[in-house]
Write a protein that holds these residues in place. Structure first.
Motif, short mmCIF file in Angstrom:
data_model
loop_
_atom_site.label_atom_id
_atom_site.label_comp_id
_atom_site.label_asym_id
_atom_site.label_seq_id
_atom_site.Cartn_x
_atom_site.Cartn_y
_atom_site.Cartn_z
N VAL A 1 -9.37 14.23 6.01
CA VAL A 1 -8.20 13.11 6.43
C VAL A 1 -8.79 12.19 7.27
O VAL A 1 -8.37 10.92 7.23
N HIS B 1 -10.78 9.46 5.73
CA HIS B 1 -10.02 8.63 4.96
C HIS B 1 -9.21 7.58 6.08
O HIS B 1 -9.23 6.33 5.68
N ARG B 2 -8.63 8.12 6.81
CA ARG B 2 -7.91 7.33 8.13
C ARG B 2 -8.81 6.32 8.73
O ARG B 2 -8.50 5.24 8.60
N ARG C 1 -9.74 3.63 6.14
CA ARG C 1 -8.58 2.85 5.92
C ARG C 1 -8.60 1.81 6.86
O ARG C 1 -8.25 0.46 6.71
N CYS D 1 -16.21 13.06 12.44
CA CYS D 1 -15.05 13.61 11.73
C CYS D 1 -14.92 14.94 11.67
O CYS D 1 -13.88 15.70 11.84
N HIS E 1 -9.31 12.24 -2.68
CA HIS E 1 -8.62 10.92 -3.22
C HIS E 1 -7.60 10.42 -1.82
O HIS E 1 -6.61 11.16 -1.71
N ALA E 2 -8.08 9.49 -1.36
CA ALA E 2 -7.40 8.67 -0.38
C ALA E 2 -5.87 8.46 -0.67
O ALA E 2 -4.92 8.74 0.00
N SER E 3 -5.73 7.96 -2.11
CA SER E 3 -4.11 8.08 -2.53
C SER E 3 -3.65 9.05 -2.20
O SER E 3 -2.21 8.97 -2.06
N LEU F 1 -3.48 11.19 0.05
CA LEU F 1 -3.18 11.44 1.68
C LEU F 1 -1.99 10.39 1.93
O LEU F 1 -1.51 10.62 3.01
N ARG F 2 -1.59 9.45 1.01
CA ARG F 2 -0.24 8.69 1.28
C ARG F 2 0.81 9.56 1.23
O ARG F 2 2.10 8.87 1.76
#
Length: 200
Positions: free
Chosen positions: A3, A6-7, A10, A31, A149-151, A153-154
């Protein structure tokens, strides 16, 4: 750790005007180091350095974030012996501490990560034990896959947990579960659209 990674990716890509960058092995190690602290499972800095130098690498072995056109993941590589306690170790120690501070600043010092795995357990607790034992492991596997998958985590924690439970039901071929009404997710103020978005 995923997480955080990914943050970080992004926010850094948003500020780089669309130029895609691959995080370095030190960002990945930082991380992991931050995750161990935030989960109250601290690890020694020496262990993080060993892990970064023995396992994590990128294909060009560059310590800096690399601008690339075709992103490839950090590659796992195993070296049989940890690095020596020489000047390279002290350079690595300095690098990981500096990188940890950089990652924290990019994250806005927000290291809270809600866990949808816990939400799955809470959502299933009213079901018979036999049903819980069938659904929970499969839902947990789906959530583990989603971390890559980053998507995924939205979505919110309850949305992810509900989607994982529904995917587990589909995998088991079960439309009806004892003690679980149709469209049960609406009781938690999750719309059909939000659930389907989390599932997909």
């Amino acid at each position: 750790a995923l997480v955080f990674l990914h943050r970080y990716a992004r926010v850094t890509n948003q500020t780089s005007k669309g130029t895609l960058k691959r995080p370095s092995k030190w960002v990945a190690a930082a991380c992991l180091f931050l995750a161990s602290k935030s989960e109250d499972e601290p690890r020694r800095l020496r262990d993080m350095i060993n892990m970064a130098q023995m396992i994590l690498t990128v294909h060009d072995d560059n310590d800096h974030d690399t601008t690339i056109h075709n992103p490839s993941p950090i590659i796992l590589r195993w070296q049989s012996t940890p690095p020596n306690l020489d000047e390279h170790y002290w350079d690595a120690k300095k690098k990981i501490i500096e990188t940890e501070q950089v990652v924290l600043r990019w994250l806005g010092f927000d290291v809270f990560v809600p866990h949808p795995h816990r939400a799955v357990a809470l959502l299933l607790q009213h079901l018979p034990l036999q049903e819980q034992e069938l659904i929970a492991p499969i839902a947990g596997q789906r959530l583990n896959d989603g971390l890559f998958h980053a998507s995924a985590l939205r979505h919110g924690v309850l949305e992810l947990a509900s989607a994982a439970i529904e995917l587990a039901k589909q995998q088991l071929g079960r439309k009806d579960i004892l003690g679980m009404p149709q469209r049960w997710w609406q009781a938690y103020r999750i719309s059909d659209e939000r659930l389907q978005a989390a599932i997909s």
